[in-house]
Motif scaffolding. Structure first.
Motif, PDB file in Angstrom:
ATOM      1  N   UNK A 189      -7.458  12.467 -23.926  1.00  0.00           N
ATOM      2  CA  UNK A 189      -8.212  13.472 -24.681  1.00  0.00           C
ATOM      3  C   UNK A 189      -8.318  13.086 -26.153  1.00  0.00           C
ATOM      4  N   UNK A 190      -7.226  12.610 -26.735  1.00  0.00           N
ATOM      5  CA  UNK A 190      -7.223  12.205 -28.143  1.00  0.00           C
ATOM      6  C   UNK A 190      -8.170  11.031 -28.356  1.00  0.00           C
ATOM      7  N   UNK A 191      -8.182  10.099 -27.412  1.00  0.00           N
ATOM      8  CA  UNK A 191      -9.073   8.940 -27.512  1.00  0.00           C
ATOM      9  C   UNK A 191     -10.534   9.387 -27.524  1.00  0.00           C
ATOM     10  N   UNK A 192     -10.879  10.304 -26.625  1.00  0.00           N
ATOM     11  CA  UNK A 192     -12.255  10.798 -26.561  1.00  0.00           C
ATOM     12  C   UNK A 192     -12.639  11.512 -27.855  1.00  0.00           C
ATOM     13  N   UNK A 193     -11.712  12.307 -28.386  1.00  0.00           N
ATOM     14  CA  UNK A 193     -11.982  13.021 -29.639  1.00  0.00           C
ATOM     15  C   UNK A 193     -12.184  12.029 -30.793  1.00  0.00           C
ATOM     16  N   UNK A 194     -11.326  11.006 -30.853  1.00  0.00           N
ATOM     17  CA  UNK A 194     -11.439  10.003 -31.916  1.00  0.00           C
ATOM     18  C   UNK A 194     -12.776   9.270 -31.835  1.00  0.00           C
ATOM     19  N   UNK A 195     -13.163   8.878 -30.631  1.00  0.00           N
ATOM     20  CA  UNK A 195     -14.435   8.177 -30.455  1.00  0.00           C
ATOM     21  C   UNK A 195     -15.620   9.087 -30.773  1.00  0.00           C
ATOM     22  N   UNK A 196     -15.515  10.355 -30.369  1.00  0.00           N
ATOM     23  CA  UNK A 196     -16.605  11.299 -30.649  1.00  0.00           C
ATOM     24  C   UNK A 196     -16.781  11.490 -32.151  1.00  0.00           C
ATOM     25  N   UNK A 197     -15.674  11.600 -32.874  1.00  0.00           N
ATOM     26  CA  UNK A 197     -15.756  11.762 -34.332  1.00  0.00           C
ATOM     27  C   UNK A 197     -16.417  10.554 -34.973  1.00  0.00           C
ATOM     28  N   UNK A 198     -16.037   9.357 -34.516  1.00  0.00           N
ATOM     29  CA  UNK A 198     -16.625   8.151 -35.114  1.00  0.00           C
ATOM     30  C   UNK A 198     -18.094   7.986 -34.736  1.00  0.00           C
ATOM     31  N   UNK A 199     -18.482   8.397 -33.530  1.00  0.00           N
ATOM     32  CA  UNK A 199     -19.895   8.348 -33.144  1.00  0.00           C
ATOM     33  C   UNK A 199     -20.714   9.236 -34.081  1.00  0.00           C
ATOM     34  N   UNK A 200     -20.214  10.441 -34.309  1.00  0.00           N
ATOM     35  CA  UNK A 200     -20.920  11.363 -35.204  1.00  0.00           C
ATOM     36  C   UNK A 200     -20.971  10.803 -36.627  1.00  0.00           C
ATOM     37  N   UNK A 201     -19.859  10.242 -37.093  1.00  0.00           N
ATOM     38  CA  UNK A 201     -19.818   9.689 -38.444  1.00  0.00           C
ATOM     39  C   UNK A 201     -20.753   8.491 -38.589  1.00  0.00           C
ATOM     40  N   UNK A 202     -20.894   7.693 -37.515  1.00  0.00           N
ATOM     41  CA  UNK A 202     -21.756   6.512 -37.593  1.00  0.00           C
ATOM     42  C   UNK A 202     -23.214   6.884 -37.828  1.00  0.00           C
ATOM     43  N   UNK A 203     -23.615   8.048 -37.362  1.00  0.00           N
ATOM     44  CA  UNK A 203     -24.980   8.497 -37.605  1.00  0.00           C
ATOM     45  C   UNK A 203     -25.199   8.839 -39.080  1.00  0.00           C
ATOM     46  N   UNK A 209       7.061  -2.781 -21.242  1.00  0.00           N
ATOM     47  CA  UNK A 209       6.271  -2.047 -22.249  1.00  0.00           C
ATOM     48  C   UNK A 209       4.785  -1.914 -21.896  1.00  0.00           C
ATOM     49  N   UNK A 210       4.187  -2.977 -21.358  1.00  0.00           N
ATOM     50  CA  UNK A 210       2.771  -2.912 -21.002  1.00  0.00           C
ATOM     51  C   UNK A 210       2.530  -1.904 -19.874  1.00  0.00           C
ATOM     52  N   UNK A 211       3.396  -1.908 -18.878  1.00  0.00           N
ATOM     53  CA  UNK A 211       3.264  -0.960 -17.769  1.00  0.00           C
ATOM     54  C   UNK A 211       3.435   0.477 -18.249  1.00  0.00           C
ATOM     55  N   UNK A 212       4.380   0.693 -19.148  1.00  0.00           N
ATOM     56  CA  UNK A 212       4.571   2.039 -19.693  1.00  0.00           C
ATOM     57  C   UNK A 212       3.350   2.486 -20.490  1.00  0.00           C
ATOM     58  N   UNK A 213       2.783   1.546 -21.227  1.00  0.00           N
ATOM     59  CA  UNK A 213       1.624   1.880 -22.055  1.00  0.00           C
ATOM     60  C   UNK A 213       0.404   2.238 -21.200  1.00  0.00           C
ATOM     61  N   UNK A 214       0.174   1.462 -20.138  1.00  0.00           N
ATOM     62  CA  UNK A 214      -1.020   1.650 -19.305  1.00  0.00           C
ATOM     63  C   UNK A 214      -0.889   2.861 -18.393  1.00  0.00           C
ATOM     64  N   UNK A 215       0.303   3.062 -17.816  1.00  0.00           N
ATOM     65  CA  UNK A 215       0.458   4.119 -16.813  1.00  0.00           C
ATOM     66  C   UNK A 215       0.886   5.474 -17.378  1.00  0.00           C
ATOM     67  N   UNK A 216       1.464   5.480 -18.574  1.00  0.00           N
ATOM     68  CA  UNK A 216       1.956   6.745 -19.144  1.00  0.00           C
ATOM     69  C   UNK A 216       1.256   7.082 -20.458  1.00  0.00           C
ATOM     70  N   UNK A 217       1.308   6.160 -21.412  1.00  0.00           N
ATOM     71  CA  UNK A 217       0.829   6.463 -22.759  1.00  0.00           C
ATOM     72  C   UNK A 217      -0.684   6.694 -22.780  1.00  0.00           C
ATOM     73  N   UNK A 218      -1.461   5.747 -22.269  1.00  0.00           N
ATOM     74  CA  UNK A 218      -2.914   5.877 -22.321  1.00  0.00           C
ATOM     75  C   UNK A 218      -3.439   7.103 -21.566  1.00  0.00           C
ATOM     76  N   UNK A 219      -2.966   7.375 -20.337  1.00  0.00           N
ATOM     77  CA  UNK A 219      -3.443   8.593 -19.660  1.00  0.00           C
ATOM     78  C   UNK A 219      -3.134   9.872 -20.440  1.00  0.00           C
TER      79      UNK A 219
END
Length: 215
Positions: free
Chosen positions: A133-147, A119-129
């Motif tokens: 894009x979704x991770x970057x969008x989520x972080x960008x939204x929270x950065x903007x909201x934090x301001x 499961x860990x290998x599947x998560x790191x090599x398939x799921x996260x890559x």
């Protein structure tokens, strides 16, 4: 924000599978996000009072009377504000990451499983890559909201004690209403606009590369 991301990712991974009572827990998990920030601020303001429920719980657990002045100590007040923000906005991070997680191609995960990946290998090599894009969008939204954090924090601490919990929004409010330095406030607002515009453009470029929006 890192705590919200890690909790949101962990919860999204858990809710990606079916389990008894999933719909009920899903509804409960999203409830904090629906609370008005001002109401959430008052809730946590009462929770962290010296005679509030949190000290009562600690008193029951320790067997002695606990009267910690959470919102009067600079370090503890900052921790209290962080806890309030995590409680209210982790569900948003969870919701975004869950949407990205269910979009990961299952055939690739099944193929990796057949090839012996744990499961860990599947998560790191398939799921996260696939979720990059979704991770970057989520972080960008929270950065903007934090301001924009203001309601919850101002009701809980007013930016105090001192300036221990003062954010840019609270600072701008104080300078505007107390010092009346309009030019300075306008300069700060313009700088924030530039910074947030850069964050938004970066997120949009990532979406365009992933063909989520027209390039």
């Amino acid at each position: 924000m890192p705590v919200e991301f890690l909790l949101g990712l962990a919860l999204a991974t858990l809710f990606a599978d079916d389990f008894p009572g999933k719909r009920v827990f899903y509804s409960i998990l999203l409830m904090p996000m629906m609370v008005v920030p001002a109401v959430a601020g008052y809730m946590f303001f009462m929770l962290f009072q010296s005679g509030g429920p949190l000290n009562d719980i600690l008193s029951a657990l320790s067997g002695s009377r606990v009267t910690i002045a959470w919102l009067s100590d600079p370090t503890l007040a900052l921790i209290a504000v962080i806890i309030a923000d995590i409680w209210q906005w982790t569900p948003l991070m969870f919701l975004i990451l869950l949407a990205g997680l269910v979009g990961v191609p299952q055939d690739q995960i099944k193929a990796a499983t057949l090839l012996g990946a744990n499961p860990w290998q599947r998560f790191v090599t398939i799921v996260l890559p696939k979720m990059k894009t979704i991770v970057i969008i989520a972080l960008a939204i929270r950065v903007i909201e934090n301001f924009k954090i203001f309601d919850t924090l101002y009701i809980m601490t007013g930016g105090g004690p001192g300036v221990a919990t003062e954010t840019i929004s609270v600072y701008i409010y104080k300078v505007t209403t107390q010092d009346l330095i309009w030019g300075y406030v306008a300069a700060i607002a313009l700088a924030i606009l530039v910074v947030l515009s850069i964050v938004a453009v970066f997120a949009m470029k990532r979406m365009a590369r992933a063909r989520l929006v027209p390039a």
